[in-house]
Design a protein around this motif. Sequence first.
Motif, PDB file in Angstrom:
ATOM      1  N   LEU A  43       0.848  -1.189   0.000  1.00 61.74           N
ATOM      2  CA  LEU A  43       0.000   0.000   0.000  1.00 61.74           C
ATOM      3  C   LEU A  43       0.883   1.239   0.000  1.00 61.74           C
ATOM      4  CD1 LEU A  43      -2.812   1.396   0.378  1.00 61.74           C
ATOM      5  CD2 LEU A  43      -2.414   1.179   2.855  1.00 61.74           C
ATOM      6  N   TRP A  44       0.717   2.078  -1.009  1.00 60.35           N
ATOM      7  CA  TRP A  44       1.406   3.361  -1.065  1.00 60.35           C
ATOM      8  C   TRP A  44       0.409   4.440  -0.692  1.00 60.35           C
ATOM      9  CZ3 TRP A  44       2.590  -0.610  -4.278  1.00 60.35           C
ATOM     10  CH2 TRP A  44       3.942  -0.910  -4.491  1.00 60.35           C
ATOM     11  N   VAL A  45       0.765   5.243   0.292  1.00 62.14           N
ATOM     12  CA  VAL A  45      -0.080   6.333   0.764  1.00 62.14           C
ATOM     13  C   VAL A  45       0.628   7.644   0.418  1.00 62.14           C
ATOM     14  CG1 VAL A  45      -1.105   7.441   2.784  1.00 62.14           C
ATOM     15  CG2 VAL A  45      -0.999   4.929   2.651  1.00 62.14           C
ATOM     16  N   THR A  46      -0.042   8.488  -0.370  1.00 56.95           N
ATOM     17  CA  THR A  46       0.534   9.766  -0.771  1.00 56.95           C
ATOM     18  C   THR A  46      -0.348  10.894  -0.253  1.00 56.95           C
ATOM     19  OG1 THR A  46       1.483   8.799  -2.770  1.00 56.95           O
ATOM     20  CG2 THR A  46       1.281  11.198  -2.721  1.00 56.95           C
ATOM     21  N   VAL A  47       0.271  11.820   0.456  1.00 54.50           N
ATOM     22  CA  VAL A  47      -0.416  13.005   0.956  1.00 54.50           C
ATOM     23  C   VAL A  47       0.199  14.232   0.296  1.00 54.50           C
ATOM     24  CG1 VAL A  47      -1.012  11.928   3.163  1.00 54.50           C
ATOM     25  CG2 VAL A  47       1.103  13.259   2.975  1.00 54.50           C
ATOM     26  N   ILE A  48      -0.521  15.343   0.341  1.00 54.34           N
ATOM     27  CA  ILE A  48      -0.022  16.578  -0.255  1.00 54.34           C
ATOM     28  C   ILE A  48      -0.215  17.730   0.728  1.00 54.34           C
ATOM     29  CG2 ILE A  48      -2.209  17.051  -1.435  1.00 54.34           C
ATOM     30  CD1 ILE A  48      -0.482  18.174  -3.791  1.00 54.34           C
ATOM     31  N   GLY A  49       0.761  18.607   0.753  1.00 58.23           N
ATOM     32  CA  GLY A  49       0.682  19.776   1.624  1.00 58.23           C
ATOM     33  C   GLY A  49       1.894  20.663   1.407  1.00 58.23           C
ATOM     34  N   SER A  50       1.970  21.701   2.164  1.00 59.27           N
ATOM     35  CA  SER A  50       3.097  22.634   2.087  1.00 59.27           C
ATOM     36  C   SER A  50       4.054  22.378   3.246  1.00 59.27           C
ATOM     37  CB  SER A  50       2.601  24.082   2.158  1.00 59.27           C
ATOM     38  OG  SER A  50       1.765  24.361   1.060  1.00 59.27           O
ATOM     39  N   PRO A  51       5.351  22.448   2.984  1.00 55.80           N
ATOM     40  CA  PRO A  51       6.311  22.280   4.080  1.00 55.80           C
ATOM     41  C   PRO A  51       6.123  23.355   5.153  1.00 55.80           C
ATOM     42  CG  PRO A  51       7.417  22.137   1.956  1.00 55.80           C
ATOM     43  CD  PRO A  51       6.014  22.613   1.693  1.00 55.80           C
ATOM     44  N   ILE A  52       6.321  22.961   6.382  1.00 54.36           N
ATOM     45  CA  ILE A  52       6.256  23.891   7.514  1.00 54.36           C
ATOM     46  C   ILE A  52       7.403  24.881   7.365  1.00 54.36           C
ATOM     47  CG2 ILE A  52       6.482  24.091  10.029  1.00 54.36           C
ATOM     48  CD1 ILE A  52       5.275  21.176  10.116  1.00 54.36           C
ATOM     49  N   GLU A  53       7.092  26.161   7.451  1.00 52.45           N
ATOM     50  CA  GLU A  53       8.112  27.201   7.320  1.00 52.45           C
ATOM     51  C   GLU A  53       8.195  27.989   8.614  1.00 52.45           C
ATOM     52  OE1 GLU A  53       7.500  29.525   3.799  1.00 52.45           O
ATOM     53  OE2 GLU A  53       7.426  27.757   2.511  1.00 52.45           O
ATOM     54  N   ASN A  54       8.730  27.338   9.626  1.00 48.54           N
ATOM     55  CA  ASN A  54       8.881  27.963  10.931  1.00 48.54           C
ATOM     56  C   ASN A  54      10.152  27.391  11.550  1.00 48.54           C
ATOM     57  OD1 ASN A  54       8.853  28.748  13.589  1.00 48.54           O
ATOM     58  ND2 ASN A  54       6.714  28.152  13.961  1.00 48.54           N
ATOM     59  N   PRO A  55      11.235  28.167  11.554  1.00 50.56           N
ATOM     60  CA  PRO A  55      12.518  27.669  12.068  1.00 50.56           C
ATOM     61  C   PRO A  55      12.459  27.184  13.518  1.00 50.56           C
ATOM     62  CG  PRO A  55      12.789  29.841  11.055  1.00 50.56           C
ATOM     63  CD  PRO A  55      11.320  29.544  11.094  1.00 50.56           C
ATOM     64  N   GLU A  56      11.451  27.616  14.265  1.00 50.81           N
ATOM     65  CA  GLU A  56      11.334  27.193  15.654  1.00 50.81           C
ATOM     66  C   GLU A  56      10.514  25.918  15.807  1.00 50.81           C
ATOM     67  OE1 GLU A  56      10.035  30.483  18.039  1.00 50.81           O
ATOM     68  OE2 GLU A  56      11.517  31.824  17.140  1.00 50.81           O
ATOM     69  N   HIS A  57       9.870  25.482  14.723  1.00 50.35           N
ATOM     70  CA  HIS A  57       9.051  24.267  14.754  1.00 50.35           C
ATOM     71  C   HIS A  57       9.960  23.050  14.606  1.00 50.35           C
ATOM     72  CE1 HIS A  57       5.967  21.304  13.797  1.00 50.35           C
ATOM     73  NE2 HIS A  57       5.037  22.203  14.117  1.00 50.35           N
ATOM     74  N   VAL A  58       9.755  22.052  15.437  1.00 50.85           N
ATOM     75  CA  VAL A  58      10.598  20.864  15.431  1.00 50.85           C
ATOM     76  C   VAL A  58      10.570  20.139  14.082  1.00 50.85           C
ATOM     77  CG1 VAL A  58       8.823  19.330  16.388  1.00 50.85           C
ATOM     78  CG2 VAL A  58      11.238  18.818  16.768  1.00 50.85           C
ATOM     79  N   LYS A  59       9.502  20.324  13.308  1.00 51.34           N
ATOM     80  CA  LYS A  59       9.388  19.651  12.010  1.00 51.34           C
ATOM     81  C   LYS A  59       9.474  20.656  10.860  1.00 51.34           C
ATOM     82  CE  LYS A  59       7.143  15.795  14.120  1.00 51.34           C
ATOM     83  NZ  LYS A  59       6.047  14.846  14.190  1.00 51.34           N
ATOM     84  N   ASN A  60      10.230  21.713  11.074  1.00 53.88           N
ATOM     85  CA  ASN A  60      10.445  22.735  10.063  1.00 53.88           C
ATOM     86  C   ASN A  60      10.954  22.085   8.772  1.00 53.88           C
ATOM     87  OD1 ASN A  60      10.690  25.397   9.007  1.00 53.88           O
ATOM     88  ND2 ASN A  60      12.898  25.305   9.384  1.00 53.88           N
ATOM     89  N   GLY A  61      10.362  22.474   7.653  1.00 50.46           N
ATOM     90  CA  GLY A  61      10.779  21.954   6.354  1.00 50.46           C
ATOM     91  C   GLY A  61      10.056  20.696   5.919  1.00 50.46           C
ATOM     92  N   MET A  62       9.250  20.108   6.803  1.00 48.70           N
ATOM     93  CA  MET A  62       8.513  18.882   6.469  1.00 48.70           C
ATOM     94  C   MET A  62       7.062  19.210   6.139  1.00 48.70           C
ATOM     95  SD  MET A  62       9.564  16.247   9.476  1.00 48.70           S
ATOM     96  CE  MET A  62      11.252  15.807   9.824  1.00 48.70           C
ATOM     97  N   VAL A  63       6.484  18.441   5.210  1.00 48.68           N
ATOM     98  CA  VAL A  63       5.040  18.492   4.997  1.00 48.68           C
ATOM     99  C   VAL A  63       4.387  17.758   6.162  1.00 48.68           C
ATOM    100  CG1 VAL A  63       3.148  17.688   3.516  1.00 48.68           C
ATOM    101  CG2 VAL A  63       5.216  18.660   2.490  1.00 48.68           C
ATOM    102  N   ILE A  64       4.897  16.569   6.434  1.00 47.91           N
ATOM    103  CA  ILE A  64       4.506  15.758   7.587  1.00 47.91           C
ATOM    104  C   ILE A  64       5.654  14.788   7.829  1.00 47.91           C
ATOM    105  CG2 ILE A  64       3.238  14.085   6.168  1.00 47.91           C
ATOM    106  CD1 ILE A  64       1.329  13.677   8.595  1.00 47.91           C
ATOM    107  N   ASP A  65       5.873  14.459   9.045  1.00 47.22           N
ATOM    108  CA  ASP A  65       6.903  13.492   9.404  1.00 47.22           C
ATOM    109  C   ASP A  65       6.477  12.114   8.882  1.00 47.22           C
ATOM    110  OD1 ASP A  65       8.454  11.566  10.908  1.00 47.22           O
ATOM    111  OD2 ASP A  65       8.890  13.163  12.345  1.00 47.22           O
ATOM    112  N   PHE A  66       7.384  11.402   8.204  1.00 50.35           N
ATOM    113  CA  PHE A  66       7.062  10.059   7.721  1.00 50.35           C
ATOM    114  C   PHE A  66       6.601   9.160   8.869  1.00 50.35           C
ATOM    115  CE2 PHE A  66       9.937  11.230   4.143  1.00 50.35           C
ATOM    116  CZ  PHE A  66       9.063  10.986   3.097  1.00 50.35           C
ATOM    117  N   GLY A  67       7.157   9.384  10.051  1.00 51.59           N
ATOM    118  CA  GLY A  67       6.751   8.613  11.224  1.00 51.59           C
ATOM    119  C   GLY A  67       5.302   8.861  11.608  1.00 51.59           C
ATOM    120  N   ASP A  68       4.826  10.083  11.406  1.00 51.96           N
ATOM    121  CA  ASP A  68       3.423  10.400  11.694  1.00 51.96           C
ATOM    122  C   ASP A  68       2.490   9.678  10.717  1.00 51.96           C
ATOM    123  OD1 ASP A  68       4.312  11.990  13.767  1.00 51.96           O
ATOM    124  OD2 ASP A  68       4.075  13.870  12.653  1.00 51.96           O
ATOM    125  N   ILE A  69       2.878   9.651   9.434  1.00 51.33           N
ATOM    126  CA  ILE A  69       2.081   8.902   8.452  1.00 51.33           C
ATOM    127  C   ILE A  69       2.063   7.430   8.845  1.00 51.33           C
ATOM    128  CG2 ILE A  69       1.920   8.103   6.062  1.00 51.33           C
ATOM    129  CD1 ILE A  69       3.157  10.755   5.209  1.00 51.33           C
TER     130      ILE A  69
END
Length: 150
Positions: free
Chosen positions: A35-61
């Motif tokens: 099963l391939w699961v594909t999501v779409i979104g914009s990368p987080i653009e907040n240098p103070e956010h722990v997941k900055n630069g990610m659309v979503i953490d692969f671990g969260d998916i």
Amino acid sequence: MTKIRITKKFEFEAGHALYGYDGKCKNIHGHSYKLWVTVIGSPIENPEHVKNGMVIDFGDIKDIVNEYIIKESDHTIFFNGNSPHHKLAEELKAEGHRVVLLPYQPTSEMLIIDFAKRLQVHLPNYISLYSLRLQETESSFAEWYASDNP
């Protein structure tokens, strides 16, 4: 904002039988599903956010898909609960086997529709489910796209 698609692949083993089918798949058999699961979104653009630069953490998916699809599906037999297979299902369950009675024929097409509905409800609101691909055999798969299902 730039949109990015993120895909994660999952694997599980499951059996099924297609009640009323006129071919071999009317018999109980199993598959090594992919099963391939594909999501779409914009990368987080907040240098103070722990997941900055990610659309979503692969671990969260991984956590979401494991909880709402893989956990129930892996090493399970799927039967159409509206068929006479429900009698066999009850006997197998009584012997400790993992059996799920579905309100539909357990084809790849119907499974992927069900999986899409489950995931859409449980994904964070800042991303969207883009597509799913459910591979049943080396040469056979079903695909679901959000754009085809408004």
